[in-house]
Each structure stands twice: as C-alpha cells, then as structure tokens.
Design a protein around this motif. Structure first.
Motif: not given
Length: 313
Positions: A234-238, A252-257
């Motif tokens: 689940n880590a995206f911040f790093n 991170m891609v999920l966050r962008q979507y």
C-alpha cells in the motif's frame, strides 16, 4: 452448653449461600440465552453488510458501462450488462500491468528482507545476558517514539545514492520497531528448557534459531510478515519522493487514477488522464485482490496456540 436454634439455622444458611456463590461459574462462562445470541447475530450481520456493501459497489461499478454509471449517479451495485471493458483498457495500456509487477517484486523482496532482519534482531535481543542488548533495544524503541521526519530521511536516501532506485522503496522501512518488539516478546515467552536442551546437544545460536525458535514462532512471524507485506503493497509516499514515474508501484498509479486523474510524468499522462469511474474502480479491485488471496493462508496463525503441549510437566 446449648446453641440457640435460630443462630444455628442462620449459620447454616450463610455457609450454604457462600458455598453456592463460590461454586457459581463466571458470567462469561454461562451459556448465552436465545435473545443474546439473536442480538449477536444481528450485530454481526450489520457489520458484514457495512464491510461487504462498499466492496460490492466497487466491483459492480468496475463492470458497468459509462452510461449505466451516469444513470445511477456514479455507483452501480448490480450492473444490468456487465462488461470487462475497464479491465481491458487498463491492461492494454501497460502502465498498470508494469506497476503491478513492480509492486509484487517490491512486496516479496521487502517482506523477506524485513522479516529476516526482524527475526534475527528479535532473537538476539530476546537472549538474556547479551552484551549491549539494552542499548540496541533502546535505540530501536527511540526510532518508534521519535521519527526523523521527511527531510532528514530524504537527505539520507540522497546521500546514500538511492534516489530513483527500488532500494529507496524498501530500505528506509525495512525494520519496524513495533514489529520487533512483538517478535521479541513472543520469543522471550518460549520456555528456556527447549533452548537449553538444544544447547546441551551442541547446537549453536543459528541452529537453535532455525530448528527450535522458528518452528515455535510461525504464528507471530506470519502475522508480522502480513503487516510488512500490506505496508509495502500500500505504500505510495516513498515512491512519490524517491523514484520517477517509470518505477512507480501500483499504489502510486492507483493514487493517480483515483485522486488526481492525471500523471506527474507527462509521458504517462496520455493513459492516466481523466479516467472514467469504471476504470477507477477497476484499479481499486486490482490492488485489493492480491491481499485478499494471501490473507486466507495466514488467517489460521492468528489464533493458533503454537506452544500448546511444547513442554509436558
């Protein structure tokens, strides 16, 4: 000397009352009534609905057409005409597929490294008489109580030459002080008779760890491993701080979507820009399914008593 009959009766009544009170089982050991069981069942049913209903909406929306989503104000529970168009669009683009493979690799390597470091350090700190054990334990606990912050961590990663590498997504979080304390406490509860018997047979520390401690610690290792795996997955911040878009994991891609609808890197913006509701939900499903597949295999370790019968007195 005679004793009054009323006094004798009172004494006998008090003794009988004390006997009945002492023999009565605690409330939590009594069999619940039908009404109590009904209330518990109703509460569990409501909890299941509250958990499953949003997940079913996500799946239903990911299988719906854009027209059906618009008619239902953005959320569909049971699509009238299910379609896999959103999933086909995602995997045809290539970004999600590559990010999924990166996340799997980062999770596997990171979890293996983190569990290994945690077990080795926890075993060492659980041994009594270890030279400097208190100092190392306090050092680990201080990292949990006083976090360094974003800027110092970024400077350390930069000075070590880890920017834009997958190592930057693993090494800064390779060891959790919280998980270390859990494993250490569990290992300290292992009966010392087992390790002493192995040591009398000529076993060293590594052999004792491998053949005695680890088999008895399967439950806590499985739980801690699941904690590490979920954290890496689940880590995206790093990823946002340390790597470019060509090394983004799935989170991170999920966050962008879901949140932005566009990519920081312009080379990937063509595929991520303005996704439909169905594509957003499909990416969420793809990110959840791997964890759901792993959890059933580790669930038995959460309640299994691995030390039951280890030593018979």
């Amino acid at each position: 000397m005679t004793v009054d009959a009323p006094t004798t009766v009172v004494n006998l009544g008090e003794k009988k009352a004390r006997k009945l009170t002492s023999s009565r089982r605690p409330v939590w050991m009594e069999k619940p009534s039908a009404a109590t069981q009904g209330v518990k069942g109703l509460v569990l049913l409501l909890i299941c609905i509250a958990v499953i209903y949003p997940f079913m909406i996500v799946i239903g929306t990911s299988l719906s057409t854009q027209e059906e989503i618009a008619r239902n104000n953005g959320f569909v529970l049971f699509p009238a005409e299910p379609t896999l168009a959103a999933y086909q669009t995602i995997f045809a683009g290539g970004i999600v597929t590559e990010a999924l493979l990166r996340s799997v690799g980062i999770t596997l390597v990171g979890t293996a490294l983190s569990v290994t470091l945690t077990v080795l350090m926890a075993y060492g700190l659980s041994r009594r008489g270890l030279l400097g054990g208190g100092f190392f334990l306090m050092t680990a606990l201080l990292t949990m109580l006083f976090t360094p912050g974003i800027i110092p961590t970024f400077l350390v990663v930069k000075e070590l030459g880890l920017l834009d590498t997958y190592a930057a997504l693993i090494l800064p979080t390779a060891l959790s002080a919280f998980n270390l304390v859990i494993v250490r406490s569990f290992m300290m509860g292992i009966p010392s008779e087992l390790t002493e018997a192995a040591r009398l047979d000529g076993a060293g520390d590594l052999r004792i760890l491998w053949h005695v401690v680890l088999p008895l610690s399967k439950a806590v290792i499985a739980v801690v491993g699941l904690f590490y795996a979920v954290g890496y997955w689940n880590a995206f911040f790093n990823a946002m701080l340390y790597v470019d878009s060509d090394k983004w994991p799935l989170a991170m891609v999920l966050r962008q979507y879901v949140l932005l609808g566009s990519s920081i890197d312009q080379s990937a913006a063509a595929e991520i820009a303005a996704p439909s509701q169905a594509i957003q939900m499909a990416v969420i499903v793809i990110s959840i399914v791997p964890i759901l597949c792993v959890y059933p295999f580790l669930q038995k370790y959460f309640t299994k008593g691995v030390l039951t019968g280890a030593i018979k007195g």
